[in-house]
Design a protein around this motif. Structure first.
Motif, short mmCIF file in Angstrom:
data_model
loop_
_atom_site.label_atom_id
_atom_site.label_comp_id
_atom_site.label_asym_id
_atom_site.label_seq_id
_atom_site.Cartn_x
_atom_site.Cartn_y
_atom_site.Cartn_z
N LYS A 35 -63.05 -91.65 11.21
CA LYS A 35 -63.54 -90.91 10.04
C LYS A 35 -62.52 -90.84 8.91
O LYS A 35 -62.88 -90.51 7.77
CB LYS A 35 -63.95 -89.49 10.45
N ASN A 73 -68.84 -90.88 8.27
CA ASN A 73 -68.12 -89.70 7.80
C ASN A 73 -69.06 -88.51 7.63
O ASN A 73 -68.70 -87.37 7.95
CB ASN A 73 -67.44 -90.00 6.46
N ASP A 74 -70.26 -88.77 7.10
CA ASP A 74 -71.24 -87.70 6.92
C ASP A 74 -71.59 -87.04 8.25
O ASP A 74 -71.65 -85.81 8.37
CB ASP A 74 -72.51 -88.24 6.26
N CYS A 98 -69.82 -86.98 10.98
CA CYS A 98 -68.66 -86.26 11.50
C CYS A 98 -68.45 -84.91 10.82
O CYS A 98 -67.75 -84.04 11.35
CB CYS A 98 -67.40 -87.12 11.35
N ARG A 99 -69.04 -84.71 9.64
CA ARG A 99 -68.88 -83.45 8.90
C ARG A 99 -69.99 -82.45 9.18
O ARG A 99 -69.95 -81.32 8.69
CB ARG A 99 -68.84 -83.74 7.39
N LYS A 132 -71.89 -79.57 10.62
CA LYS A 132 -71.56 -78.39 11.41
C LYS A 132 -72.60 -78.18 12.50
O LYS A 132 -73.77 -78.42 12.31
CB LYS A 132 -71.52 -77.16 10.49
N ASP A 149 -64.38 -89.03 -1.88
CA ASP A 149 -65.51 -88.64 -1.04
C ASP A 149 -66.80 -89.17 -1.64
O ASP A 149 -67.12 -88.89 -2.79
CB ASP A 149 -65.58 -87.12 -0.92
N ALA A 190 -75.24 -85.04 5.35
CA ALA A 190 -74.71 -83.96 6.19
C ALA A 190 -75.49 -82.67 5.99
O ALA A 190 -75.82 -81.98 6.96
CB ALA A 190 -73.23 -83.74 5.88
#
Length: 572
Positions: free
Chosen positions: A292, A305-306, A308-309, A311, A555, A561
């Motif tokens: 990531k 990456n999205d 992995c972010r 919540k 970013d 996300a």
């Protein structure tokens, strides 16, 4: 006094703030929809530019009320406030608004959060979120304690439990869930985990008296696929349709597979990720492996990456941190960690004080021509390849050394550095590539399924029986040769961009940092470049520029996300 310029299409084009493609796209849409409102046409060009920059949408709320300064002209362009911008676009014929009217075909879409999309990428995002949400909806399979004790526990016996804890979690989650994301840098054991996973899934099937699962391993580039057991590129698995846009395997014609392992997933853009996931049966296991902290894809959308972010997605996520290769002792690992954490003090100490033998640094500030600094590294680094007298030996040494650049153009870009490399190697009596077997290193830049060559494949151009040929290794390790004139699109590759180097590792890398910052030179770029090295990294550049770059994090803008989090909240 700073001149205030209008926000309109002509101004953006005249100041080269958008490309010709962006400009003519907006002009075409204006003609089709009889649109004349300056703000609408400017927005159309800006969302097209955002896509080219890697974003899948234009965030109006973030940009509203800000100003774009044009230093050379002592002028600025101000963006309208959010309410004005949103209402103007909502009333335009070329803009569709949520909730979408299926009967209305619009080239642009404005969502309820104030993000503007090209309709194609709005569709990709929706399909991707739908697919991911459905894959994450399943309950975990109950763990068979006898199976775990007999087959899983022995894999980690005798090892430091703290060091392998995350690896064990990753394996357990893959056994329990049909969708798992594993993120970790080089040396954290991602490849080792996939070997354990494939073995355990087979053993589990046998213990349950079921057929062995059909497992495929894929990656976005040929180089990355070659590192996997029986690896293939995503494109070759999905099978592009000849002369058409799309693939043979789709949601309506899925792959015949039970488990899909996707390596280097952080390199996959939203369009390809959506198509890949839709082609995988809903009941199949999907394991995404990546880093990531690496650079996001060149194309739009940083899906890995999205994810992995998101919540609340901990059940499906594992972040590997312990480096089994260097065990915290190498300069490469410590420098990469300092860059990633924006720890400028540690980074400066590592570069400036020669603390580690695997780190080299050449300060270029006030030292004149960069070519004089790197000449010694070119001769030394490529000698192991250029001195070989046969193709096999040359290919064996191909990953010993590589020069990595931030850009293609400019004094520190790949075009200039490749030209300089050839000049230097030709001028050395011991490395005369005009007379010797070796000619140059090349990298394929487009997929050629007929010849079995893929974007990112790297080979050696050489002379054999007075014929200039290019030799490559395929996924199975076999050598394949082609007439040089028959190669698909390719580039000289003594130096490649850091973006192009993703999915590869080299014993030693020489990273050239440009003298001036650009939007490309970021923390992620430096981290990715450093982590391409297995044994040594040499950085050539200004320490001040490097420190500025570490402070910049790029970013990609999307709503993946947020939408996934909303879906998860609805289920609770």
């Amino acid at each position: 006094m700073t001149q205030q310029l209008k926000l309109d299409l002509s101004t953006l084009n005249d100041l080269q703030l958008v490309s010709h493609l962006d400009y003519y796209f907006a002009k075409t849409m204006a003609d089709l929809f009889c649109e004349t409102t300056p703000l609408v046409l400017a927005s159309c060009a800006l969302v097209s530019k955002a896509l080219a920059d890697g974003h899948i949408c234009l965030d109006l709320e973030k940009k509203a009320g800000t100003s774009l300064n044009i230093v050379e002209q002592d002028a600025c362009i101000s963006f309208p406030d959010f309410e004005e911008w949103e209402s103007t676009l909502a009333g335009a014929a070329m803009v569709g608004c949520e909730p979408m009217d299926s009967a209305k075909a619009s080239p642009l879409v404005l969502d309820v959060t104030g993000k503007l999309y090209l309709s194609r990428y709005y569709d990709f995002q929706k399909r991707l979120v739908d697919n991911l949400s459905s894959r994450m909806a399943g309950l975990p399979a109950p763990m068979d304690d006898k199976f775990v004790h007999k087959h899983l526990d022995p894999l980690f016996s005798g090892q430091n439990l703290e060091q392998v804890e995350k690896q064990r979690q990753a394996v357990q989650k893959v056994l329990a869930y049909n969708f798992v994301v594993i993120s970790g840098g080089p040396g954290t054991g991602k490849t080792h985990i996939t070997t354990m996973i494939t073995t355990l899934l087979g053993l589990h099937a046998l213990s349950c008296k079921k057929r062995l699962p059909k497992i495929i391993s894929v990656a976005p580039t040929g180089k990355a696929a070659a590192r996997l057991m029986d690896g293939r590129t995503i494109h070759s698995v999905l099978k592009p349709l000849k002369g058409l846009n799309g693939f043979f395997h789709t949601k309506k014609n899925p792959l015949n597979v039970d488990v899909v392992i996707v390596d280097e997933a952080s390199m996959i853009d939203i369009a390809l990720m959506t198509r890949l996931l839709e082609a995988i049966p809903p009941e199949a296991k999907v394991i995404l492996l990546g880093d990531k902290n690496q650079l996001s894809p060149v194309q739009a959308g940083a899906v890995f990456n999205d994810i992995c972010r998101v919540k609340g997605l901990g059940s499906h996520l594992v972040f590997l941190e312990y480096n089994f290769r260097s065990r915290g002792k190498t300069g490469i690992e410590n420098l990469a960690r300092a860059i990633n954490r924006n720890d400028l003090t540690t980074m400066e100490n590592i570069l400036s004080h020669a603390q580690y033998p695997d780190i080299g640094f050449e300060e270029t500030a006030n030292q004149g021509n960069i070519e004089q600094i790197i000449e010694k590294y070119i001769v030394r680094g490529y000698s192991s390849v250029t001195e070989q007298t046969d193709l096999l030996s040359g290919l064996d040494k191909l990953d010993n050394f590589r020069i990595l650049c931030a850009h293609n153009k400019g004094a520190a870009g790949t075009l200039q550095i490749n030209h300089f490399c050839e000049k230097i190697l030709r001028s050395q009596s011991n490395f005369d590539i005009r007379k010797r077997f070796f000619k140059k290193i090349v990298m394929i830049s487009s997929n050629d399924y007929h010849r079995g060559l893929f974007n990112g494949d790297t080979g050696i151009v050489h002379e054999e029986n007075r014929v200039i040929k290019a030799g490559f290794r395929d996924f199975a390790g076999n050598i394949r040769q082609y007439r040089y004139l028959d190669l698909p699109a390719h580039d000289t590759a003594f130096a490649v961009t850091i973006h192009k180097s993703q999915g590869s590792e080299f014993d030693c890398v020489l990273i050239i940092i440009p003298e001036k910052l650009s939007p490309i030179v970021t923390r992620q770029l430096l981290y990715t470049g450093v982590t391409r090295a297995r044994k040594k990294v040499i950085i050539v550049g200004s320490l001040d520029v490097i420190k500025e770059a570490v402070n910049i994090s790029f970013d990609h803008t999307s709503n993946v996300a947020v939408l996934l989090e909303q879906r998860l909240c609805r289920r609770k």
